[in-house]
Design a protein around this motif. Structure first.
Motif, short mmCIF file in Angstrom:
data_model
loop_
_atom_site.label_atom_id
_atom_site.label_comp_id
_atom_site.label_asym_id
_atom_site.label_seq_id
_atom_site.Cartn_x
_atom_site.Cartn_y
_atom_site.Cartn_z
N VAL A 44 0.82 -1.21 0.00
CA VAL A 44 0.00 0.00 0.00
C VAL A 44 0.86 1.27 0.00
O VAL A 44 0.50 2.27 -0.61
N HIS A 45 2.02 1.22 0.66
CA HIS A 45 2.90 2.39 0.75
C HIS A 45 4.30 2.01 0.25
O HIS A 45 5.26 1.99 1.04
N PRO A 46 4.45 1.70 -1.04
CA PRO A 46 5.73 1.20 -1.56
C PRO A 46 6.88 2.18 -1.49
O PRO A 46 8.05 1.77 -1.43
N ILE A 47 6.59 3.48 -1.52
CA ILE A 47 7.66 4.48 -1.46
C ILE A 47 8.20 4.59 -0.04
O ILE A 47 9.42 4.61 0.19
N LYS A 48 7.31 4.62 0.92
CA LYS A 48 7.73 4.74 2.32
C LYS A 48 8.38 3.45 2.81
O LYS A 48 9.40 3.48 3.51
N TYR A 49 7.79 2.31 2.44
CA TYR A 49 8.32 1.02 2.88
C TYR A 49 8.89 0.29 1.66
O TYR A 49 8.22 -0.53 1.04
N TYR A 50 10.13 0.60 1.33
CA TYR A 50 10.73 0.09 0.10
C TYR A 50 11.44 -1.25 0.28
O TYR A 50 11.88 -1.86 -0.69
#
Length: 304
Positions: A44-50
């Protein structure tokens, strides 16, 4: 002769399989909740949790250890319901299709049985999955099932519980078909080419060893096949896109297959292995044989 609590292909047999599937799925999915929380947040948050490590450290820093257990009630009850339908109905449909498709390839029986069972399993799972994904990816939404169900119903109505049903079916039907088929063929391969003994001549420990090896192979292959739809489900439930087509476009074709794949394989492989282990252990306690058919035991080979 071992005493059995029920005979195969009877209502009591299917009931035992459903209970075994419910218990095995509920407990294993509960145990891997922290890994599932990491997976959903990476989707859901690929940028924040890479990466797995960045997701873990960030969640621990911002939300504390309790964040890793968000959605555990949805996993326990939802996947328990799914497991009961998945395993119990698979055995039921396999019995039906085996009689109808007598002269057909056994793989067709496995595929049809697993697909038929998975439809019912996902209808049972879908409302729980909707709450679980929201709770895991949106900490302010709700604490769990009991406050999440009325909140989702108030905001989106009954449609909110089944918003992801189509991609959920798209994820889990191929997964189930590949998983059961791979398991059945792996059991057959292991007994004929590795163990080189009939199933009934092996000890219970040896039979459960075969079950675990076949279960891990089944889970690993199935997780790769179903990863694209798993990414779409997470996107839709968290309103990152309003439709299936938009979700696919936003995620990107390459990312559908690669995003969160390592952690999904880390989650699904051991989970499916434990499910098959618990499932067959309960069957053994009921005096029933472990799962999976061996070629020498098949009707066609006996006729030959």
């Amino acid at each position: 002769m071992e005493r059995r609590t029920c005979e195969e292909l009877t209502p009591r047999y299917y009931g035992l399989c459903a209970i075994a599937g419910m218990f095995s799925a509920a407990t294993t999915h509960l145990a891997i909740t922290p890994l599932d929380v990491l997976k959903v947040n990476m989707q859901v948050h690929p940028i924040k949790y890479y990466s797995i490590s960045s997701c873990f450290t960030t969640l621990m820093k911002e939300q504390g250890p309790s964040a890793l257990w968000r959605g555990w009630t949805g996993k326990f009850f939802g996947y328990g319901a799914q497991g009961g339908c998945r395993f119990g109905l698979y055995e039921y449909f396999k019995g039906i299709y085996s009689n109808v498709l007598v002269d057909q390839d056994r793989n067709l029986v496995y595929l049809l049985s697993s697909a038929s069972a998975e439809v019912f399993a996902n209808v049972a799972l879908c409302p729980f999955e909707a709450i679980k994904v929201k709770v895991q990816a949106q900490p302010c939404f709700a604490k769990g099932l009991f406050d999440g169900f009325p909140k989702l119903y108030a905001s989106e109505g009954i449609q909110g519980f089944y918003r992801g049903l189509v991609p959920l079916l798209g994820r889990n039907i191929p997964f189930s078909m590949v998983m059961f088929s791979t398991f059945e063929h792996s059991v057959d391969l292991l007994y004929r080419n590795v163990v080189k003994r009939k199933k009934e001549d092996c000890s219970k420990v040896q039979q459960l060893g075969v079950t675990c090896l076949a279960g891990y192979a089944a889970g690993s292959v199935g997780s790769f096949i179903s990863n694209p739809a798993d990414n779409v489900v997470a996107s839709l439930y968290n309103k990152k896109a309003d439709s299936l087509v938009l979700a696919i476009r936003k995620i990107g074709l390459a990312n559908l297959f690669t995003r969160s794949l390592p952690i999904r394989m880390l989650v699904v492989g051991p989970s499916i292995t434990l499910q098959w282990f618990f499932y067959d252990t309960i069957k053994i306690l009921g005096g029933l044989p472990t799962s999976g058919e061996v070629a020498s035991d098949l009707r066609g080979d006996e006729a030959g």
